[in-house]
Motif scaffolding. Structure first.
Motif, PDB file in Angstrom:
ATOM      1  N   GLU A  45       0.866  -1.454   0.439  1.00 14.32           N
ATOM      2  CA  GLU A  45      -0.324   0.237   0.031  1.00 14.32           C
ATOM      3  C   GLU A  45       0.344   1.384  -0.343  1.00 14.32           C
ATOM      4  OE1 GLU A  45      -2.381  -3.489   2.248  1.00 14.32           O
ATOM      5  OE2 GLU A  45       0.019  -2.242   2.117  1.00 14.32           O
ATOM      6  N   GLY A  46       2.223   1.322   0.387  1.00 17.06           N
ATOM      7  CA  GLY A  46       2.702   1.821   0.863  1.00 17.06           C
ATOM      8  C   GLY A  46       3.565   2.712  -0.363  1.00 17.06           C
ATOM      9  N   VAL A  47       3.767   1.369  -0.538  1.00 18.85           N
ATOM     10  CA  VAL A  47       4.668   1.837  -2.152  1.00 18.85           C
ATOM     11  C   VAL A  47       3.560   2.228  -2.931  1.00 18.85           C
ATOM     12  CG1 VAL A  47       5.484   0.603  -4.585  1.00 18.85           C
ATOM     13  CG2 VAL A  47       6.241  -0.263  -2.598  1.00 18.85           C
ATOM     14  N   SER A  48       2.211   1.700  -3.506  1.00 16.28           N
ATOM     15  CA  SER A  48       1.255   2.251  -4.333  1.00 16.28           C
ATOM     16  C   SER A  48       1.455   3.925  -4.182  1.00 16.28           C
ATOM     17  CB  SER A  48       0.723   1.439  -4.413  1.00 16.28           C
ATOM     18  OG  SER A  48       0.326  -0.057  -4.144  1.00 16.28           O
ATOM     19  N   LEU A 126       0.067  12.900  -1.031  1.00 18.87           N
ATOM     20  CA  LEU A 126      -0.499  11.743  -0.418  1.00 18.87           C
ATOM     21  C   LEU A 126      -1.781  11.927   0.692  1.00 18.87           C
ATOM     22  CD1 LEU A 126       2.980  10.152   1.038  1.00 18.87           C
ATOM     23  CD2 LEU A 126       1.481   8.779  -0.715  1.00 18.87           C
ATOM     24  N   THR A 127      -2.395  11.152   1.080  1.00 15.52           N
ATOM     25  CA  THR A 127      -3.947  11.370   1.616  1.00 15.52           C
ATOM     26  C   THR A 127      -3.199  11.341   3.160  1.00 15.52           C
ATOM     27  OG1 THR A 127      -3.707   9.271   1.672  1.00 15.52           O
ATOM     28  CG2 THR A 127      -5.481  10.253   0.280  1.00 15.52           C
ATOM     29  N   ASP A 128      -4.089  11.457   4.114  1.00 18.04           N
ATOM     30  CA  ASP A 128      -3.861  11.574   5.627  1.00 18.04           C
ATOM     31  C   ASP A 128      -3.666  10.351   6.138  1.00 18.04           C
ATOM     32  OD1 ASP A 128      -3.626  14.303   5.664  1.00 18.04           O
ATOM     33  OD2 ASP A 128      -5.672  14.216   7.152  1.00 18.04           O
ATOM     34  N   LYS A 129      -3.804   9.244   5.591  1.00 18.45           N
ATOM     35  CA  LYS A 129      -4.248   7.687   5.660  1.00 18.45           C
ATOM     36  C   LYS A 129      -3.188   7.234   5.364  1.00 18.45           C
ATOM     37  CE  LYS A 129      -7.355   3.435   6.219  1.00 18.45           C
ATOM     38  NZ  LYS A 129      -8.309   2.785   5.579  1.00 18.45           N
ATOM     39  N   GLU A 130      -2.479   7.610   4.368  1.00 21.98           N
ATOM     40  CA  GLU A 130      -1.177   7.078   3.385  1.00 21.98           C
ATOM     41  C   GLU A 130      -0.208   7.476   4.032  1.00 21.98           C
ATOM     42  OE1 GLU A 130      -2.855   7.239  -1.022  1.00 21.98           O
ATOM     43  OE2 GLU A 130      -2.180   8.438  -0.707  1.00 21.98           O
ATOM     44  N   LYS A 131       0.296   8.807   4.654  1.00 23.50           N
ATOM     45  CA  LYS A 131       1.043   9.478   5.639  1.00 23.50           C
ATOM     46  C   LYS A 131       1.538   8.861   6.206  1.00 23.50           C
ATOM     47  CE  LYS A 131       0.059  14.453   3.740  1.00 23.50           C
ATOM     48  NZ  LYS A 131      -0.158  15.706   4.337  1.00 23.50           N
ATOM     49  N   ARG A 132       0.602   7.850   7.194  1.00 25.36           N
ATOM     50  CA  ARG A 132       0.516   7.016   8.549  1.00 25.36           C
ATOM     51  C   ARG A 132       1.448   6.068   8.348  1.00 25.36           C
ATOM     52  NH1 ARG A 132      -4.487   8.359   9.984  1.00 25.36           N
ATOM     53  NH2 ARG A 132      -5.303   6.716  10.035  1.00 25.36           N
ATOM     54  N   LEU A 133       1.259   5.034   6.479  1.00 26.20           N
ATOM     55  CA  LEU A 133       2.599   4.314   6.534  1.00 26.20           C
ATOM     56  C   LEU A 133       3.486   4.656   6.680  1.00 26.20           C
ATOM     57  CD1 LEU A 133       0.677   3.331   3.176  1.00 26.20           C
ATOM     58  CD2 LEU A 133       0.355   1.977   5.646  1.00 26.20           C
ATOM     59  N   SER A 137       7.964   4.840  12.961  1.00 23.88           N
ATOM     60  CA  SER A 137       7.669   3.063  12.944  1.00 23.88           C
ATOM     61  C   SER A 137       7.446   2.216  11.991  1.00 23.88           C
ATOM     62  CB  SER A 137       6.982   3.344  14.344  1.00 23.88           C
ATOM     63  OG  SER A 137       5.688   3.335  14.008  1.00 23.88           O
ATOM     64  N   ASN A 138       6.516   2.899  11.257  1.00 26.34           N
ATOM     65  CA  ASN A 138       6.217   1.172  10.129  1.00 26.34           C
ATOM     66  C   ASN A 138       7.249   2.267   8.390  1.00 26.34           C
ATOM     67  OD1 ASN A 138       3.670   1.504  11.180  1.00 26.34           O
ATOM     68  ND2 ASN A 138       3.098   3.646  10.698  1.00 26.34           N
ATOM     69  N   VAL A 139       8.283   1.747   9.310  1.00 24.66           N
ATOM     70  CA  VAL A 139       9.213   1.239   7.869  1.00 24.66           C
ATOM     71  C   VAL A 139      10.229   0.838   9.093  1.00 24.66           C
ATOM     72  CG1 VAL A 139      11.030   2.899   6.307  1.00 24.66           C
ATOM     73  CG2 VAL A 139       8.809   3.949   7.361  1.00 24.66           C
ATOM     74  N   GLY A 140      10.852   0.360   7.750  1.00 22.14           N
ATOM     75  CA  GLY A 140      11.669  -1.036   8.057  1.00 22.14           C
ATOM     76  C   GLY A 140      11.752  -1.923   9.181  1.00 22.14           C
ATOM     77  N   ALA A 141      10.271  -2.231   9.222  1.00 19.86           N
ATOM     78  CA  ALA A 141       9.920  -3.491  10.175  1.00 19.86           C
ATOM     79  C   ALA A 141      10.370  -4.646   9.879  1.00 19.86           C
ATOM     80  CB  ALA A 141       8.684  -3.961   9.799  1.00 19.86           C
ATOM     81  N   GLU A 142      11.766  -4.989  10.540  1.00 21.00           N
ATOM     82  CA  GLU A 142      12.410  -6.885  10.463  1.00 21.00           C
ATOM     83  C   GLU A 142      11.161  -7.705  11.383  1.00 21.00           C
ATOM     84  OE1 GLU A 142      15.111  -8.772  10.741  1.00 21.00           O
ATOM     85  OE2 GLU A 142      15.975  -7.077  11.643  1.00 21.00           O
ATOM     86  N   LEU A 143      11.549  -8.635   9.618  1.00 24.39           N
ATOM     87  CA  LEU A 143      10.514  -9.608   9.231  1.00 24.39           C
ATOM     88  C   LEU A 143      11.194 -11.426  10.241  1.00 24.39           C
ATOM     89  CD1 LEU A 143       9.666  -9.310   6.464  1.00 24.39           C
ATOM     90  CD2 LEU A 143       8.729  -8.577   8.314  1.00 24.39           C
ATOM     91  N   MET A 144      12.166 -10.790  10.165  1.00 20.12           N
ATOM     92  CA  MET A 144      13.072 -12.579  11.359  1.00 20.12           C
ATOM     93  C   MET A 144      13.716 -11.957  12.626  1.00 20.12           C
ATOM     94  SD  MET A 144      15.217 -13.530   7.648  1.00 20.12           S
ATOM     95  CE  MET A 144      16.139 -14.791   8.821  1.00 20.12           C
TER      96      MET A 144
END
Length: 405
Positions: A45-48, A126-133, A137-144
């Motif tokens: 959603e962020g990339v789009s 960007l919309t306000d909702k998109e800005k929250r992405l 805290s929402n950038v670079g989430a550790e998956l492992m």
């Protein structure tokens, strides 16, 4: 993939199966304790949202021009596009669509434009909702999280079977790795040059560094390696003036010149001494002792992709014209590097740079040019800053010397 104790690192390769699943592959380049890290930088959603917003307008950066007539000067609004009913000055490069505009000042000719600066504008698509992405805290989430290390044992392999690094080679993914702080290419054999060999190599060379400040770092670093190179004062002003290194005894000249619009900085810079990269290439006769290094991308991230693609096409055409008159000229493309993760994503996100890197690889893959994969290199070094440290710059230059020596 990293081994901090060995100062080792390498990027992985992500394969997207287009069904919600991915394969992340790592090449085990060295032996020892290896740690893996997989980050989700942005969700889809962020990339789009970034892609849509980027291609929606040119208004995120404001340009200001300084028109000079003797001791008198006037400031005026400028831009790559201008929505104004007043008379405009139009600056057109050659037959291309590379245009820059300024609102024409009263009692001042368009030819008086001498300096330009820029600033970031509080404009967002960007919309306000998109800005929250794009909150930190929402950038670079550790998956492992808490992944255990992997013990890699040695294997028999012969590094000497690799062909010497040379211009025209295809760069694989990953293009190399770091070990004990040194960059080692995965596809070819590098030669470690000592200071005497570097001096011999540079003798009689004319080297042109065309691009942004990530390439200006080279000209700041080189005198630390080649003590005979001295800066020559061309009487320019400001941080982004043309820089020249000379070794008169060995007839060596190294010149850095910034690329033209868009060049984003709050400091005024001269528009007289800096041209579009295709324009600069067209003015060089070229020969076997001429080398040109090109980089661009960081300053294009806040603008629609069409601008970057058009510039890349024009640079490719200029290189083709250069090779017609001088096929022996050496041309090296330095890709842009990754930069800070937690910045204004809409303007400067690494996603924009990643797409531009894919375009660059496509645009220049069938030309006889060398590639320095600064993107892959800065990931391997974990150097997430727009201006990487000297250790990275030194290894970029080492790769360059392998291409021209």
């Amino acid at each position: 993939m990293s081994s901090p104790a060995l100062k080792a690192g390498a990027s992985g390769k992500v394969t997207d199966f287009n069904n919600g699943t991915y394969l992340v592959s790592f090449t085990l380049f060295w032996e020892g304790s290896v740690f893996l890290s997989v980050l989700l930088i942005h969700p889809s959603e962020g990339v789009s949202a970034l892609w849509r917003a980027r291609n929606q307008g040119y208004d995120r950066i404001a340009f200001r021009g300084k028109f000079v007539n003797g001791t008198f000067h006037v400031l005026a609004e400028c831009g790559l596009t201008l929505n104004s009913s007043t008379e405009l000055c139009k600056y057109l490069y050659g037959g291309s669509k590379d245009v820059f505009y300024c609102i024409k000042p009263q009692h001042m000719p368009c030819e008086a434009l001498t300096y330009v600066s820029s600033r970031n504008r509080e404009v967002s698509y960007l919309t306000d909702k998109e800005k929250r992405l794009f909150q930190k805290s929402n950038v670079g989430a550790e998956l492992m999280k808490d992944a255990k290390h992997i013990s890699v044992s040695g294997c028999k392999r012969n590094e000497n079977t690799k062909e010497k690094c040379q211009i025209g080679m295809e760069i694989p993914v990953p293009g190399g790795y770091t070990l004990q702080g040194r960059w080692i290419t995965s596809s070819c054999s590098q030669v470690r040059l000592n200071s005497s060999q570097i001096n011999d190599c540079l003798k009689g060379k004319l080297i042109y560094l065309l691009g942004d400040s990530t390439l200006r770092q080279w000209i700041d670093y080189l005198p630390k390696v080649v003590k005979t190179l001295k800066f020559f004062d061309l009487h320019g002003t400001g941080f982004h003036k043309t820089h020249v290194l000379l070794d008169a005894e060995r007839h060596t000249q190294i010149l850095w010149k910034k690329h033209s619009y868009p060049f984003n900085t709050i400091q005024f810079y001269s528009v007289i001494c800096g041209g579009y990269i295709p324009q600069e290439i067209d003015q060089l006769p070229g020969d076997k002792n001429t080398a040109i290094v090109i980089t661009f991308g960081q300053h294009f991230r806040p603008f629609p992709m069409e601008l970057f693609i058009r510039r890349a096409i024009n640079i490719r055409k200029a290189i083709e014209r250069l090779f017609l008159r001088s096929p022996d000229t050496k041309v090296i493309i330095k890709t842009e590097n990754v930069r800070e993760r937690y910045i204004d994503a809409e303007k400067f996100a690494n996603f924009h740079g990643y797409i531009q890197n894919l375009i660059m690889k496509d645009m220049f893959k069938d030309l006889n040019v060398g590639v320095i994969d600064a993107w892959d290199m800065t990931i391997a070094y974990d150097a997430n800053v727009i201006h990487p440290p000297d250790s990275v710059i030194g290894n970029q230059i080492d790769m360059f010397l392998n291409y021209i020596c």
